[in-house]
Design an enzyme around this catalytic site. Structure first.
Site, PDB file in Angstrom:
ATOM      1  N   LYS A  22       5.003 -42.622  14.583  1.00 25.53           N
ATOM      2  CA  LYS A  22       5.143 -41.675  13.475  1.00 25.53           C
ATOM      3  C   LYS A  22       4.421 -42.183  12.218  1.00 25.53           C
ATOM      4  O   LYS A  22       3.676 -41.449  11.575  1.00 25.53           O
ATOM      5  CB  LYS A  22       6.643 -41.502  13.163  1.00 25.53           C
ATOM      6  N   ASN A  23       4.634 -43.458  11.885  1.00 21.59           N
ATOM      7  CA  ASN A  23       4.100 -43.966  10.623  1.00 21.59           C
ATOM      8  C   ASN A  23       2.607 -44.271  10.677  1.00 21.59           C
ATOM      9  O   ASN A  23       2.014 -44.636   9.661  1.00 21.59           O
ATOM     10  CB  ASN A  23       4.895 -45.194  10.160  1.00 21.59           C
ATOM     11  N   CYS A 116      15.845 -42.315  -2.429  1.00 19.66           N
ATOM     12  CA  CYS A 116      16.311 -41.821  -1.127  1.00 19.66           C
ATOM     13  C   CYS A 116      17.442 -42.705  -0.650  1.00 19.66           C
ATOM     14  O   CYS A 116      17.825 -43.655  -1.336  1.00 19.66           O
ATOM     15  CB  CYS A 116      15.182 -41.734  -0.114  1.00 19.66           C
ATOM     16  N   ARG A 121      12.678 -46.680  -4.195  1.00 20.05           N
ATOM     17  CA  ARG A 121      11.348 -46.430  -3.633  1.00 20.05           C
ATOM     18  C   ARG A 121      10.372 -45.785  -4.625  1.00 20.05           C
ATOM     19  O   ARG A 121       9.916 -44.652  -4.439  1.00 20.05           O
ATOM     20  CB  ARG A 121      11.459 -45.605  -2.347  1.00 20.05           C
ATOM     21  N   ASP A 304      12.571 -51.818   9.316  1.00 23.88           N
ATOM     22  CA  ASP A 304      12.895 -50.663  10.164  1.00 23.88           C
ATOM     23  C   ASP A 304      13.614 -51.061  11.457  1.00 23.88           C
ATOM     24  O   ASP A 304      14.018 -50.192  12.230  1.00 23.88           O
ATOM     25  CB  ASP A 304      11.612 -49.881  10.516  1.00 23.88           C
ATOM     26  N   ARG A 396      13.952 -37.099  12.944  1.00 23.65           N
ATOM     27  CA  ARG A 396      12.785 -37.314  12.089  1.00 23.65           C
ATOM     28  C   ARG A 396      11.849 -38.349  12.704  1.00 23.65           C
ATOM     29  O   ARG A 396      10.652 -38.320  12.443  1.00 23.65           O
ATOM     30  CB  ARG A 396      13.220 -37.838  10.713  1.00 23.65           C
TER      31      ARG A 396
HETATM   32  N1  EPU Z   1       7.360 -50.388  -3.814  1.00 22.68           N
HETATM   33  C1  EPU Z   1       7.246 -50.409  -5.190  1.00 22.68           C
HETATM   34  N2  EPU Z   1       6.305 -49.601  -5.767  1.00 22.68           N
HETATM   35  C2  EPU Z   1       5.463 -48.818  -5.054  1.00 22.68           C
HETATM   36  C3  EPU Z   1       5.586 -48.804  -3.645  1.00 22.68           C
HETATM   37  C4  EPU Z   1       6.544 -49.605  -3.057  1.00 22.68           C
HETATM   38  O1  EPU Z   1       7.985 -51.104  -5.881  1.00 22.68           O
HETATM   39  O2  EPU Z   1       4.625 -48.127  -5.645  1.00 22.68           O
HETATM   40  C5  EPU Z   1       8.369 -51.228  -3.149  1.00 22.68           C
HETATM   41  C6  EPU Z   1       9.430 -50.425  -2.405  1.00 22.68           C
HETATM   42  O3  EPU Z   1      10.462 -49.978  -3.237  1.00 22.68           O
HETATM   43  C7  EPU Z   1       9.884 -51.416  -1.358  1.00 22.68           C
HETATM   44  C8  EPU Z   1       8.597 -52.187  -1.036  1.00 22.68           C
HETATM   45  O4  EPU Z   1       7.729 -51.968  -2.138  1.00 22.68           O
HETATM   46  O5  EPU Z   1      10.806 -52.304  -1.911  1.00 22.68           O
HETATM   47  C9  EPU Z   1       7.898 -51.769   0.231  1.00 22.68           C
HETATM   48  O6  EPU Z   1       7.796 -50.344   0.287  1.00 22.68           O
HETATM   49  P1  EPU Z   1       6.561 -49.618   0.976  1.00 22.68           P
HETATM   50  O7  EPU Z   1       5.797 -48.900  -0.059  1.00 22.68           O
HETATM   51  O8  EPU Z   1       5.826 -50.565   1.855  1.00 22.68           O
HETATM   52  O9  EPU Z   1       7.306 -48.538   1.884  1.00 22.68           O
HETATM   53  P2  EPU Z   1       6.763 -47.103   2.221  1.00 22.68           P
HETATM   54  O10 EPU Z   1       5.290 -47.151   2.305  1.00 22.68           O
HETATM   55  O11 EPU Z   1       7.395 -46.102   1.331  1.00 22.68           O
HETATM   56  C10 EPU Z   1       6.735 -47.423   4.826  1.00 22.68           C
HETATM   57  C11 EPU Z   1       7.347 -46.727   6.002  1.00 22.68           C
HETATM   58  C12 EPU Z   1       8.844 -46.994   6.028  1.00 22.68           C
HETATM   59  C13 EPU Z   1       9.055 -48.510   6.128  1.00 22.68           C
HETATM   60  C14 EPU Z   1       8.353 -49.203   4.953  1.00 22.68           C
HETATM   61  C15 EPU Z   1       8.426 -50.720   5.012  1.00 22.68           C
HETATM   62  C16 EPU Z   1       5.892 -44.822   6.300  1.00 22.68           C
HETATM   63  C17 EPU Z   1       5.697 -43.355   6.242  1.00 22.68           C
HETATM   64  N3  EPU Z   1       7.080 -45.300   5.902  1.00 22.68           N
HETATM   65  O12 EPU Z   1       7.372 -46.869   3.671  1.00 22.68           O
HETATM   66  O13 EPU Z   1       9.359 -46.372   7.209  1.00 22.68           O
HETATM   67  O14 EPU Z   1      10.431 -48.808   6.073  1.00 22.68           O
HETATM   68  O15 EPU Z   1       6.961 -48.823   4.930  1.00 22.68           O
HETATM   69  O16 EPU Z   1       7.855 -51.185   6.183  1.00 22.68           O
HETATM   70  O17 EPU Z   1       4.990 -45.546   6.731  1.00 22.68           O
HETATM   71  C18 EPU Z   1      10.989 -45.371   8.556  1.00 22.68           C
HETATM   72  O18 EPU Z   1      10.099 -45.076   9.369  1.00 22.68           O
HETATM   73  O19 EPU Z   1      12.216 -45.282   8.837  1.00 22.68           O
HETATM   74  C19 EPU Z   1      10.624 -45.865   7.226  1.00 22.68           C
HETATM   75  C20 EPU Z   1      11.457 -45.821   6.186  1.00 22.68           C
END
Ligand code: EPU
Length: 418
Positions: A22-23, A116, A121, A304, A396
């Protein structure tokens, strides 16, 4: 609303075919916006999040067609560059259209996702990177409104490696003028897959999968024909299911090399892995051994997989310490596991899990995607019947999970509620 009814206690046995990730599919679907024409993406799981991304693309004016794992997206006649609140609030990954729309059309209006279930996030790092690439970014009425005549290459350093942030900037930089360097980039296999898809579209990207990614912008990208990687979190989830039931299953289309940390920790917990032609055999122990885990960015132990690992540790022999360092509120499954008899104490980001011999079935409420998966894993080994409600969270991210589990011997059924 559907619920799952699971009678625990059966050892899982047989073969499971792992679906596409998915991701990886979500950013690659967004990447199709960078080209004009028909893109085809194969191996895409039939999931709620994929359909939400499809609805978002259709809202923008793209054609979206899904059939048996194949997605066709046509981007010839887009009518707007907007991701509305109603779609973004159901799926945060909608933010992935920001970079492509801005780079291709010079304008994007995308709702801010908001917090969320698993944490605040923020998307500040996505926005910082786009600003460094010359975008004028404003927040107006809950929306990010970004404009740029043409994005320009820039040096970007992330305070924290962000998965979707890295993908968003990689996509934007692919059509920017000049060279972009992203330092402290996320190294997840899904980021690497997104880069490979972009390269297949004609982008010039080096270093994806490592922490420094270099992108030389090009003037045009061509539509895509691409098959995505298997879902490593689905693989890990089935591994914990085999582990908790003392099962013996074979995972087909499995990329063990994307799961090193998980396999090491599960081996420490007593599971045995055999890499054979046509699949990975996973054998569960009589009773798992307690094992400590700290979640980290890739190649560390994935956040995850934390909830599913905790379900396994809740019946382990001994006490395990599980530390969550990525999201501040990712212990929502704890209270539900405790309703099944688990002995878990949480303080800050640390859960101390004293293994109990057996969990007991109970009515449970799913709270987010991976928490739901952990409840299903726990229920497979619990005494008696467990009811998991609100499984739209599970839908999802897991393709036909109950059918796959049923095929390997689980007593599980989906029931319509109300
Ligand atoms: N963060 C910031 N600022 C930003 C972006 C992120 O502070 O601008 C912080 C977040 O709050 C968190 C950390 O950085 O503490 C890492 O977050 P990241 O941005 O890597 O997460 P994401 O890109 O929103 C993706 C996956 C998530 C998975 C995370 C971590 C997708 C669509 N989602 O989320 O997947 O948990 O990376 O590996 O790729 C899931 O599939 O259940 C899921 C939540």
């Amino acid at each position: 609303m559907d619920k799952l009814i699971i009678r625990g206690g059966r050892k899982l046995k047989g073969e499971v075919t792992i679906s596409g990730a998915k991701n990886a599919a979500l950013p690659i679907m967004a990447a199709s916006l960078l080209a004009s024409g028909y893109s085809t993406i194969q191996g895409v799981p039939r999931l709620r999040d994929i359909m939400t991304m499809g609805r978002l693309l259709a809202h923008i004016g793209a054609g979206f067609h899904y059939e048996e794992g194949k997605v066709v997206i046509s981007t010839e006649r887009l009518k707007m560059q907007e991701a509305p609140y109603d779609l973004v609030r159901t799926m945060r990954a909608s933010i992935l259209v920001l970079g492509p729309l801005l780079a291709k059309y010079g304008y994007a209006r995308v709702s801010l996702p908001g917090g969320c279930a698993i944490g605040a996030r923020p998307i500040n790092l996505h926005l910082m990177g786009l600003e460094r690439m010359g975008a004028d970014v404003k927040l107006e009425g809950g929306y990010v409104v970004a404009k740029a005549r043409r994005m320009r290459g820039a040096s970007i350093y992330f305070d924290l490696p962000t998965v979707t942030g890295t993908e968003n900037l990689m996509m934007a930089a692919s059509l920017a003028r000049g060279r972009t360097v992203i330092e402290n980039a996320a190294r997840e296999p899904e980021v690497k897959d997104c880069a490979r898809a972009l390269v297949a579209m004609g982008a010039k990207i080096e270093g994806a999968g490592g922490s420094i990614i270099e992108i030389e912008g090009v003037d045009d990208l061509r539509p895509l024909d691409y098959t995505i990687i298997p879902d490593r979190i689905e693989e890990g989830t089935f591994m914990t299911a085999a582990g908790i039931t003392g099962g013996d299953i074979t995972l087909k289309s499995c990329r063990l090399d994307h799961l090193d940390a998980v396999v090491m920790k599960l081996t420490e917990a007593g599971l045995v892995f055999e890499n054979r032609e046509g699949g990975v055999r996973v054998m569960g122990p009589g009773r798992p051994k307690s094992t400590n885990v700290t979640t980290l960015q890739y190649p560390g132990f994935p956040t995850d997989m934390q909830a599913q690992f905790m379900a396994l540790m809740s019946v382990a022999d001994g006490t395990s310490v599980i530390k969550e360092t990525i999201f501040e509120n990712r212990f929502m499954h704890v209270a539900e596991l405790m309703r099944m008899g688990a002995d878990i104490a949480v303080e800050g980001g640390i859960a101390t899990v004293k293994g109990v011999g057996k969990l007991k079935g109970a009515p449970l409420m799913a709270t987010d995607l991976r928490a739901s998966a952990s409840l299903v894993v726990a229920a497979l080994a619990a005494k008696g019947e467990t009811e998991v409600r609100r499984i739209y969270h599970l839908d999802r991210g897991y393709e036909t999970m109950e059918e796959k589990l049923k095929k390997i011997g689980a007593d599980i059924r989906r029931v319509k509620e109300g």
